[in-house]
Design a protein around this motif. Structure first.
Motif, PDB file in Angstrom:
ATOM      1  N   GLN A 122       0.814  -1.225   0.000  1.00 36.07           N
ATOM      2  CA  GLN A 122       0.000   0.000   0.000  1.00 36.07           C
ATOM      3  C   GLN A 122       0.844   1.271   0.000  1.00 36.07           C
ATOM      4  N   LEU A 123       2.140   1.113   0.118  1.00 37.02           N
ATOM      5  CA  LEU A 123       2.996   2.290   0.313  1.00 37.02           C
ATOM      6  C   LEU A 123       3.914   2.515  -0.892  1.00 37.02           C
ATOM      7  N   GLN A 124       3.461   2.074  -2.045  1.00 31.07           N
ATOM      8  CA  GLN A 124       4.351   2.098  -3.202  1.00 31.07           C
ATOM      9  C   GLN A 124       4.104   3.254  -4.171  1.00 31.07           C
ATOM     10  N   GLN A 125       3.302   4.242  -3.707  1.00 31.62           N
ATOM     11  CA  GLN A 125       3.138   5.470  -4.512  1.00 31.62           C
ATOM     12  C   GLN A 125       3.454   6.678  -3.622  1.00 31.62           C
ATOM     13  N   PRO A 126       4.662   6.725  -3.062  1.00 27.88           N
ATOM     14  CA  PRO A 126       4.982   7.847  -2.163  1.00 27.88           C
ATOM     15  C   PRO A 126       4.968   9.193  -2.875  1.00 27.88           C
ATOM     16  N   ASP A 127       5.129   9.192  -4.197  1.00 26.47           N
ATOM     17  CA  ASP A 127       5.103  10.457  -4.954  1.00 26.47           C
ATOM     18  C   ASP A 127       3.795  11.217  -4.729  1.00 26.47           C
ATOM     19  N   ILE A 128       2.682  10.473  -4.664  1.00 28.96           N
ATOM     20  CA  ILE A 128       1.372  11.137  -4.489  1.00 28.96           C
ATOM     21  C   ILE A 128       1.269  11.707  -3.070  1.00 28.96           C
ATOM     22  N   LEU A 129       1.801  10.955  -2.139  1.00 31.57           N
ATOM     23  CA  LEU A 129       1.777  11.378  -0.738  1.00 31.57           C
ATOM     24  C   LEU A 129       2.598  12.656  -0.546  1.00 31.57           C
ATOM     25  N   ILE A 179      -4.900  12.713  -1.205  1.00 27.18           N
ATOM     26  CA  ILE A 179      -4.825  11.613  -0.231  1.00 27.18           C
ATOM     27  C   ILE A 179      -5.751  10.468  -0.674  1.00 27.18           C
ATOM     28  N   VAL A 180      -6.928  10.841  -1.199  1.00 25.81           N
ATOM     29  CA  VAL A 180      -7.849   9.812  -1.712  1.00 25.81           C
ATOM     30  C   VAL A 180      -7.177   9.063  -2.872  1.00 25.81           C
ATOM     31  N   GLY A 187       8.024  15.242   6.414  1.00 23.87           N
ATOM     32  CA  GLY A 187       7.091  15.320   7.539  1.00 23.87           C
ATOM     33  C   GLY A 187       5.860  14.454   7.339  1.00 23.87           C
ATOM     34  N   ILE A 188       6.054  13.265   6.762  1.00 19.85           N
ATOM     35  CA  ILE A 188       4.918  12.355   6.541  1.00 19.85           C
ATOM     36  C   ILE A 188       5.074  11.165   7.482  1.00 19.85           C
ATOM     37  N   LYS A 196      -3.576   5.730  10.285  1.00 15.52           N
ATOM     38  CA  LYS A 196      -3.616   7.147  10.664  1.00 15.52           C
ATOM     39  C   LYS A 196      -2.434   7.820   9.983  1.00 15.52           C
ATOM     40  N   LEU A 197      -2.739   8.763   9.117  1.00 13.02           N
ATOM     41  CA  LEU A 197      -1.697   9.474   8.365  1.00 13.02           C
ATOM     42  C   LEU A 197      -1.578  10.893   8.910  1.00 13.02           C
ATOM     43  N   THR A 198      -0.388  11.263   9.329  1.00 14.86           N
ATOM     44  CA  THR A 198      -0.184  12.613   9.866  1.00 14.86           C
ATOM     45  C   THR A 198       0.749  13.389   8.942  1.00 14.86           C
ATOM     46  N   LEU A 199       0.314  14.577   8.542  1.00 12.09           N
ATOM     47  CA  LEU A 199       1.181  15.472   7.764  1.00 12.09           C
ATOM     48  C   LEU A 199       1.775  16.461   8.761  1.00 12.09           C
ATOM     49  N   LEU A 200       2.977  16.146   9.217  1.00  7.66           N
ATOM     50  CA  LEU A 200       3.572  16.882  10.336  1.00  7.66           C
ATOM     51  C   LEU A 200       3.795  18.362  10.030  1.00  7.66           C
ATOM     52  N   ASN A 201       3.944  18.682   8.749  1.00  8.95           N
ATOM     53  CA  ASN A 201       4.216  20.074   8.391  1.00  8.95           C
ATOM     54  C   ASN A 201       2.967  20.851   7.964  1.00  8.95           C
TER      55      ASN A 201
END
Ligand code: 2Y5
Length: 447
Positions: free
Chosen positions: A86-93, A109-110, A172-173, A199-204
């Protein structure tokens, strides 16, 4: 009616997933096989009789989690590793974390969360059920020169619970999550009701009202293996996935539509994005092909994500020779090697050995009157559980205090140091002498 064997072999079946190479498990990430066995539905004579034997003893509704299933339905991956699909599109994140507009950010995020469900074996296979205390770490070298890190530990055996943590310090992800499948036998199908949360936190991205970083809560669709007795073996995602955010009333609700007995189609999704019950967008398409989004104001439809064009970024894992005894790939090596050779006699024996040791350890804990304590994750307190996004999370990485927005103060270097104290992630990194002690013991230092 087809024979059970031909159904399990999937003859005449169409692949559920796009026929692109990224679905293949033969990549260098496993580094050990040229045969992509996870895309083959298979059963040998012994396996077939085991399966029939199991089914004949099951009643609809019964809990499958205590039943040992035959190895021919196994993926060569532990559930702890399976989450990284599930974590293989970090570019979008990363794009989302850099996006100022809250609605645009939510849409990204969707898109990110919908982008990786197609990364799965093409055959109906399930990941190895991790043993208690098993752990897995990996990392990604991202195209912009930054790195992402992931660590997971099996925090409960009955019921199975896998806790995971993911971070891209530079951006900051941060992600905290729990996979808690409750599996049921339903008659002609089996279901894994996925109770955990991400739970996804955008620290910045700081919410001006609260001064806190923005937090997204994401639920998981349920998983079904259909056609166990008749109709052809088929993997389906089903029911609803929700995405909520702490900073606004935006909600995404995506239904994974399972095919009806006669009508309907496989892998279809239908969803909405709403704000205070006002529908803003509609989502449609197939989760393993092309997904579309319609802006209900402008009536314009555009592609949300095209799985055929996707270029998933696979994680990198330290060599087995550097791994600890309970580290997933080393722990299951003999099983996964046997599965690669489709030698189910050896796979079954080796799996039994690993699991028998776990049973012995559990017996010993009862005799000694002690409880299992995870090494890398700690239980959330009642107050913490009440925080946004923490319901059904249950555990958090023990370094939580050092990896929050305010504690880190954007000090990426310091953050990385804390991450590397958790466990080795990169080749050449060593276990520190506190690694084996329970998380709560490690935390006493900070009390
Ligand atoms: C276990 O046996 P197993 C045994 O159960 C356990 O009690 C033993 O311990 P002990 C242990 O040693 C071992 O022997 C059985 C059970 C465990 C299921 C899971 O054979 C599968 O290792 C149910 O494990 C599958 C149902 C539906 O397994 C899933 O209950 C749908 O529980 C499709 O491992 C999956 C594909 C194939 C299944 C095919 C056929 C089934 C045929 C059944 C015939 C009767 C939980 C499994 C959950 C599967 C979910 C897979 C997808 C995961 C995606 C995660 C994505 O000490 C997360 O008691 C996304 O002796 C996160 C987002 C991140 C941003």
């Amino acid at each position: 009616m087809h024979s059970l064997k031909s159904k399990l072999l999937g003859r005449g079946e169409k692949a559920v997933h796009p026929p692109s190479s990224h679905n293949s498990s033969k990549s260098s990430e496993m580094g050990d096989s040229s045969v992509n066995v996870e895309d083959i539905d298979e059963v040998d004579d012994q396996g077939q009789s085991i399966l029939m034997g199991i089914i004949s003893q099951l009643r609809p509704g019964c809990d499958l989690s205590r039943i040992t299933l035959p190895t021919f339905i196994l993926e060569r991956k532990s559930m702890l590793e399976r989450v990284t699909n599930q974590l293989q599109q970090p570019d979008i994140l990363i794009e989302a974390s850099n996006t100022k507009d809250p609605l645009e950010r939510f849409l990204l995020i969707v898109k990110w969360y919908m982008s990786c469900w197609h990364i799965a074996p093409q055959a109906v296979k399930k990941p190895l059920n991790p043993i208690l205390g098993e752990y897995f770490t990996c990392y990604w070298d991202l195209p912009d020169g930054t790195q992402a890190f992931y660590v997971a530990e099996q925090t409960s055996h009955h019921p199975p619970k896998s806790s995971y943590f993911y971070i891209i310090p530079e951006h900051g992800i941060r992600i905290d999550g729990l996979v808690e499948p409750m599996s049921r036998f339903l008659g002609n199908s089996t279901a894994a009701m996925m109770n955990g949360l991400t739970k996804l936190t955008l620290l910045n991205v700081i919410d001006k009202q609260t001064g806190q970083p923005e937090v997204y809560t994401l639920s998981q669709p349920n998983m079904y293996a259909r056609g166990i007795l008749f109709g052809g073996l088929k993997f389906e995602l089903g029911d609803h996935l929700y995405i909520k955010v702490s900073s606004s009333p935006l909600v995404a609700d995506v239904e994974f539509k399972t095919k009806g007995l006669i009508s309907g189609t496989y892998n279809a999704i239908q969803g909405t994005i709403e704000k205070e019950h006002e529908k803003l967008y509609e989502i449609s398409g197939k989760w393993n092909e092309v997904m579309e989004i319609k802006d209900l104001k402008t009536k314009k439809t555009s592609v949300l994500f095209d799985c055929f064009k996707a270029k998933p970024l696979r994680p990198k894992v330290r060599d087995i020779s550097e791994q600890g005894e309970f580290e997933s790939r080393r722990l299951w090596l003999k099983v996964t090697d046997a599965l690669a050779e489709r030698n189910h006699t050896v796979a079954t024996d080796e799996k039994f050995k690993v699991e028998e040791e776990q049973r012995e350890a559990a017996k010993k804990r009862v005799e000694d009157g002690v409880e299992f304590q995870p090494k890398l994750f700690r239980k959330l307190t009642i107050e913490e559980t009440a925080e946004f996004g923490n319901e059904h999370l249950e555990f958090v990485i023990y370094k939580d205090h050092a990896l929050k927005h305010d504690a880190a103060k954007h000090d990426v270097k310091k953050m990385e140091e804390h991450v590397f104290e958790i466990a080795p992630f990169l080749p050449g990194q060593q276990f520190n002498d506190k690694f084996e002690i329970p998380a709560y013991e490690k935390l006493k230092e900070h009390a």
